[in-house]
Design a protein around this motif. Structure first.
Motif, PDB file in Angstrom:
ATOM      1  N   GLU A  14       0.809  -1.225   0.000  1.00 22.42           N
ATOM      2  CA  GLU A  14       0.000   0.000   0.000  1.00 22.42           C
ATOM      3  C   GLU A  14       0.839   1.269   0.000  1.00 22.42           C
ATOM      4  OE1 GLU A  14       0.994  -1.373   3.974  1.00 22.42           O
ATOM      5  OE2 GLU A  14      -0.173  -2.388   2.428  1.00 22.42           O
ATOM      6  N   LYS A  15       2.097   1.183   0.427  1.00 19.33           N
ATOM      7  CA  LYS A  15       2.979   2.353   0.425  1.00 19.33           C
ATOM      8  C   LYS A  15       3.775   2.487  -0.871  1.00 19.33           C
ATOM      9  CE  LYS A  15       3.590   2.396   5.409  1.00 19.33           C
ATOM     10  NZ  LYS A  15       4.557   2.280   6.524  1.00 19.33           N
ATOM     11  N   GLY A  16       3.659   1.511  -1.776  1.00 26.54           N
ATOM     12  CA  GLY A  16       4.402   1.557  -3.029  1.00 26.54           C
ATOM     13  C   GLY A  16       5.731   0.820  -2.967  1.00 26.54           C
ATOM     14  N   ARG A  17       5.924   0.016  -1.918  1.00 34.32           N
ATOM     15  CA  ARG A  17       7.175  -0.730  -1.787  1.00 34.32           C
ATOM     16  C   ARG A  17       7.059  -2.075  -2.498  1.00 34.32           C
ATOM     17  NH1 ARG A  17       7.472  -0.247   4.632  1.00 34.32           N
ATOM     18  NH2 ARG A  17       5.564  -1.373   4.181  1.00 34.32           N
ATOM     19  N   PHE A  81      13.046  13.867 -18.568  1.00 35.79           N
ATOM     20  CA  PHE A  81      13.348  13.842 -17.143  1.00 35.79           C
ATOM     21  C   PHE A  81      12.114  13.989 -16.252  1.00 35.79           C
ATOM     22  CE2 PHE A  81      17.528  14.902 -18.897  1.00 35.79           C
ATOM     23  CZ  PHE A  81      18.299  13.963 -18.239  1.00 35.79           C
ATOM     24  N   ARG A  82      10.936  14.237 -16.835  1.00 38.40           N
ATOM     25  CA  ARG A  82       9.704  14.410 -16.055  1.00 38.40           C
ATOM     26  C   ARG A  82       9.416  13.159 -15.214  1.00 38.40           C
ATOM     27  NH1 ARG A  82       5.560  17.900 -16.768  1.00 38.40           N
ATOM     28  NH2 ARG A  82       6.237  18.388 -18.893  1.00 38.40           N
ATOM     29  N   GLY A  83       9.223  13.355 -13.925  1.00 40.40           N
ATOM     30  CA  GLY A  83       8.850  12.259 -13.037  1.00 40.40           C
ATOM     31  C   GLY A  83       9.980  11.316 -12.655  1.00 40.40           C
ATOM     32  N   THR A  84      11.175  11.577 -13.137  1.00 46.77           N
ATOM     33  CA  THR A  84      12.309  10.716 -12.828  1.00 46.77           C
ATOM     34  C   THR A  84      12.613  10.766 -11.332  1.00 46.77           C
ATOM     35  OG1 THR A  84      13.199  11.157 -15.020  1.00 46.77           O
ATOM     36  CG2 THR A  84      14.729  10.298 -13.408  1.00 46.77           C
ATOM     37  N   ALA A  85      12.937   9.617 -10.754  1.00 44.50           N
ATOM     38  CA  ALA A  85      13.236   9.576  -9.321  1.00 44.50           C
ATOM     39  C   ALA A  85      14.371   8.604  -9.047  1.00 44.50           C
ATOM     40  CB  ALA A  85      11.999   9.143  -8.540  1.00 44.50           C
ATOM     41  N   GLU A  86      15.178   8.941  -8.055  1.00 47.96           N
ATOM     42  CA  GLU A  86      16.197   8.008  -7.580  1.00 47.96           C
ATOM     43  C   GLU A  86      15.563   7.151  -6.502  1.00 47.96           C
ATOM     44  OE1 GLU A  86      20.555   7.840  -5.410  1.00 47.96           O
ATOM     45  OE2 GLU A  86      19.998   9.667  -6.477  1.00 47.96           O
ATOM     46  N   VAL A  87      15.778   5.843  -6.584  1.00 46.46           N
ATOM     47  CA  VAL A  87      15.268   4.913  -5.576  1.00 46.46           C
ATOM     48  C   VAL A  87      16.424   4.035  -5.114  1.00 46.46           C
ATOM     49  CG1 VAL A  87      12.888   4.900  -6.434  1.00 46.46           C
ATOM     50  CG2 VAL A  87      14.516   3.220  -7.307  1.00 46.46           C
ATOM     51  N   SER A  88      16.300   3.519  -3.917  1.00 43.54           N
ATOM     52  CA  SER A  88      17.345   2.630  -3.413  1.00 43.54           C
ATOM     53  C   SER A  88      16.696   1.491  -2.634  1.00 43.54           C
ATOM     54  CB  SER A  88      18.333   3.400  -2.536  1.00 43.54           C
ATOM     55  OG  SER A  88      17.660   4.037  -1.482  1.00 43.54           O
ATOM     56  N   LEU A  97       8.622   2.738  -4.828  1.00 46.71           N
ATOM     57  CA  LEU A  97       8.347   3.339  -6.125  1.00 46.71           C
ATOM     58  C   LEU A  97       7.395   4.515  -5.920  1.00 46.71           C
ATOM     59  CD1 LEU A  97       7.837   0.044  -8.158  1.00 46.71           C
ATOM     60  CD2 LEU A  97       9.856   1.534  -8.156  1.00 46.71           C
ATOM     61  N   PRO A  98       7.708   5.683  -6.480  1.00 43.61           N
ATOM     62  CA  PRO A  98       6.852   6.861  -6.287  1.00 43.61           C
ATOM     63  C   PRO A  98       5.424   6.614  -6.794  1.00 43.61           C
ATOM     64  CG  PRO A  98       8.962   7.498  -7.219  1.00 43.61           C
ATOM     65  CD  PRO A  98       8.901   5.997  -7.268  1.00 43.61           C
ATOM     66  N   LYS A  99       4.455   6.971  -5.958  1.00 38.60           N
ATOM     67  CA  LYS A  99       3.048   6.745  -6.316  1.00 38.60           C
ATOM     68  C   LYS A  99       2.673   7.448  -7.608  1.00 38.60           C
ATOM     69  CE  LYS A  99       1.284   5.438  -1.889  1.00 38.60           C
ATOM     70  NZ  LYS A  99       0.113   4.742  -1.506  1.00 38.60           N
ATOM     71  N   ARG A 100       3.213   8.638  -7.844  1.00 38.39           N
ATOM     72  CA  ARG A 100       2.868   9.373  -9.070  1.00 38.39           C
ATOM     73  C   ARG A 100       3.279   8.584 -10.310  1.00 38.39           C
ATOM     74  NH1 ARG A 100       7.590  11.383  -7.351  1.00 38.39           N
ATOM     75  NH2 ARG A 100       9.189  11.878  -8.863  1.00 38.39           N
ATOM     76  N   LEU A 101       4.406   7.877 -10.240  1.00 40.73           N
ATOM     77  CA  LEU A 101       4.836   7.064 -11.377  1.00 40.73           C
ATOM     78  C   LEU A 101       3.976   5.807 -11.511  1.00 40.73           C
ATOM     79  CD1 LEU A 101       8.731   7.331 -11.188  1.00 40.73           C
ATOM     80  CD2 LEU A 101       7.217   8.361 -12.877  1.00 40.73           C
ATOM     81  N   LEU A 102       3.652   5.184 -10.386  1.00 41.82           N
ATOM     82  CA  LEU A 102       2.786   4.001 -10.428  1.00 41.82           C
ATOM     83  C   LEU A 102       1.440   4.354 -11.063  1.00 41.82           C
ATOM     84  CD1 LEU A 102       3.504   2.518  -6.875  1.00 41.82           C
ATOM     85  CD2 LEU A 102       4.409   1.707  -9.069  1.00 41.82           C
TER      86      LEU A 102
END
Length: 154
Positions: A14-17, A81-88, A97-102
């Motif tokens: 539910e948190k996007g993980r 580059f719109r919506g690009t995010a660094e994740v680890s 994963l960012p909700k906006r991208l999902l």
């Protein structure tokens, strides 16, 4: 450089993980194996996950082929580059994963992570199952792309 192969069904909480598949983790050949960049694909309604070193290689290609003072190039850069995010990956091997991208690509709870050479595509499971070419269509495409290319010895 990493080469990713395989399709892996995963669950998004539910948190996007999402738990990053151990098989994909073993395929990461990078000085920063837990750092990635995620963005929407240019052509498809899926996300693309790049290991940090591959992302840097991709941005080098873009830098060499664009001029930010050219209006058309600037428009391309903004959209790329719109919506690009660094994740680890966290200590449990999960990434957020960012909700906006999902939402942008219609991902709910079930996804497929698909190895695509130097990147990983992240699809809503139902969409991934519907984008497959038939075997004769794939054979025709392979022939058009590779059939007239002379094979090179490496």
């Amino acid at each position: 450089m990493s080469t990713f192969i395989g399709d892996y069904e995963c669950k998004v909480d539910e948190k996007g993980r999402v738990l990053f598949p151990a098989s994909l983790r073993k395929q990461v050949k990078s000085d920063s194996p837990d750092r990635f960049v995620v963005k929407k694909d240019i052509y498809e309604d899926c996300l693309v996950l790049y290991p940090m070193e591959e992302w840097e290689r991709q941005t080098d290609i873009i830098r060499k082929n664009t001029n930010p003072y050219n209006r058309e190039h600037n428009l391309f850069l903004r959209e790329f580059f719109r919506g690009t995010a660094e994740v680890s990956l966290d200590s449990n091997g999960r990434m957020l994963l960012p909700k906006r991208l999902l939402e942008m690509v219609g991902i709910g709870r079930e996804i497929v992570m698909s190895g695509m050479n130097d990147k990983i595509e992240i699809w809503a499971k139902d969409r991934y199952e519907n984008v497959q070419l038939g075997s004769s269509d794939f054979a025709n495409l392979a022939e058009r792309i590779l059939g007239s290319t002379p094979l090179k010895d490496e």
